[in-house]
Write a protein that holds these residues in place. Structure first.
Motif, PDB file in Angstrom:
ATOM      1  N   ILE A  38       0.855  -1.187   0.000  1.00  0.00           N
ATOM      2  CA  ILE A  38       0.000   0.000   0.000  1.00  0.00           C
ATOM      3  C   ILE A  38       0.891   1.238   0.000  1.00  0.00           C
ATOM      4  O   ILE A  38       1.713   1.422   0.894  1.00  0.00           O
ATOM      5  N   ILE A  39       0.728   2.082  -1.000  1.00  0.00           N
ATOM      6  CA  ILE A  39       1.495   3.314  -1.129  1.00  0.00           C
ATOM      7  C   ILE A  39       0.589   4.485  -0.749  1.00  0.00           C
ATOM      8  O   ILE A  39      -0.547   4.571  -1.216  1.00  0.00           O
ATOM      9  N   VAL A  40       1.101   5.382   0.095  1.00  0.00           N
ATOM     10  CA  VAL A  40       0.349   6.558   0.521  1.00  0.00           C
ATOM     11  C   VAL A  40       0.799   7.743  -0.321  1.00  0.00           C
ATOM     12  O   VAL A  40       1.970   8.113  -0.308  1.00  0.00           O
ATOM     13  N   ASN A  41      -0.125   8.323  -1.070  1.00  0.00           N
ATOM     14  CA  ASN A  41       0.163   9.453  -1.951  1.00  0.00           C
ATOM     15  C   ASN A  41      -0.360  10.773  -1.382  1.00  0.00           C
ATOM     16  O   ASN A  41      -0.730  11.676  -2.136  1.00  0.00           O
ATOM     17  N   LEU A  44       3.525  11.278   9.606  1.00  0.00           N
ATOM     18  CA  LEU A  44       3.615   9.809   9.628  1.00  0.00           C
ATOM     19  C   LEU A  44       2.771   9.199   8.515  1.00  0.00           C
ATOM     20  O   LEU A  44       3.190   8.233   7.866  1.00  0.00           O
ATOM     21  N   LEU A  45       1.588   9.755   8.280  1.00  0.00           N
ATOM     22  CA  LEU A  45       0.745   9.273   7.184  1.00  0.00           C
ATOM     23  C   LEU A  45       1.433   9.481   5.844  1.00  0.00           C
ATOM     24  O   LEU A  45       1.449   8.587   4.992  1.00  0.00           O
ATOM     25  N   GLY A  80      -2.083   1.662   9.961  1.00  0.00           N
ATOM     26  CA  GLY A  80      -3.488   1.775   9.615  1.00  0.00           C
ATOM     27  C   GLY A  80      -3.950   3.208   9.756  1.00  0.00           C
ATOM     28  O   GLY A  80      -3.255   4.047  10.320  1.00  0.00           O
ATOM     29  N   VAL A  81      -5.128   3.465   9.241  1.00  0.00           N
ATOM     30  CA  VAL A  81      -5.738   4.788   9.354  1.00  0.00           C
ATOM     31  C   VAL A  81      -7.233   4.571   9.561  1.00  0.00           C
ATOM     32  O   VAL A  81      -7.842   3.699   8.933  1.00  0.00           O
ATOM     33  N   PHE A 115     -11.149   5.114   9.315  1.00  0.00           N
ATOM     34  CA  PHE A 115     -11.996   5.554   8.208  1.00  0.00           C
ATOM     35  C   PHE A 115     -12.469   6.991   8.406  1.00  0.00           C
ATOM     36  O   PHE A 115     -12.568   7.750   7.437  1.00  0.00           O
ATOM     37  N   ASP A 116     -12.759   7.382   9.643  1.00  0.00           N
ATOM     38  CA  ASP A 116     -13.217   8.757   9.846  1.00  0.00           C
ATOM     39  C   ASP A 116     -12.098   9.759   9.563  1.00  0.00           C
ATOM     40  O   ASP A 116     -12.344  10.835   9.019  1.00  0.00           O
ATOM     41  N   THR A 117     -10.855   9.402   9.868  1.00  0.00           N
ATOM     42  CA  THR A 117      -9.720  10.264   9.537  1.00  0.00           C
ATOM     43  C   THR A 117      -9.542  10.343   8.028  1.00  0.00           C
ATOM     44  O   THR A 117      -9.343  11.424   7.468  1.00  0.00           O
ATOM     45  N   LEU A 118      -9.640   9.206   7.364  1.00  0.00           N
ATOM     46  CA  LEU A 118      -9.532   9.169   5.909  1.00  0.00           C
ATOM     47  C   LEU A 118     -10.642  10.007   5.265  1.00  0.00           C
ATOM     48  O   LEU A 118     -10.403  10.760   4.321  1.00  0.00           O
TER      49      LEU A 118
END
Length: 74
Positions: A3-6, A34-35, A42-43, A45-48
């Motif tokens: 999983i890559i965070v963009n 950090l994100l 993990g993250v 869903f409400d933050t996402l």
């Protein structure tokens, strides 16, 4: 990790700094960092959802699945 965070790309596209995003979504600038670096396991869903709302994007604009080499099974 496949999983890559963009998040950094989306911030640049929106011309927004990490500090501004942190203030808008109610998390610390350290957690945004950090994100962005992908150093989280993990993250929520409400933050996402808050990130997507603040950046006007979809979760798929921030997270990307890139398959890697298969792990060997002993």
């Amino acid at each position: 990790m496949p999983i890559i965070v963009n998040l950094d790309v989306m911030l640049a596209r929106r011309k927004m700094r990490s500090r501004e995003l942190a203030e808008r979504i109610g998390i610390t600038e350290q957690n945004v960092s950090l994100l962005k670096s992908g150093k989280v396991r993990g993250v929520r869903f409400d933050t996402l959802a808050r990130i997507c709302e603040a950046l006007g994007c979809q979760p798929g604009d921030i997270l990307e699945y890139v398959p890697g080499p298969e792990e060997e099974v002993d």
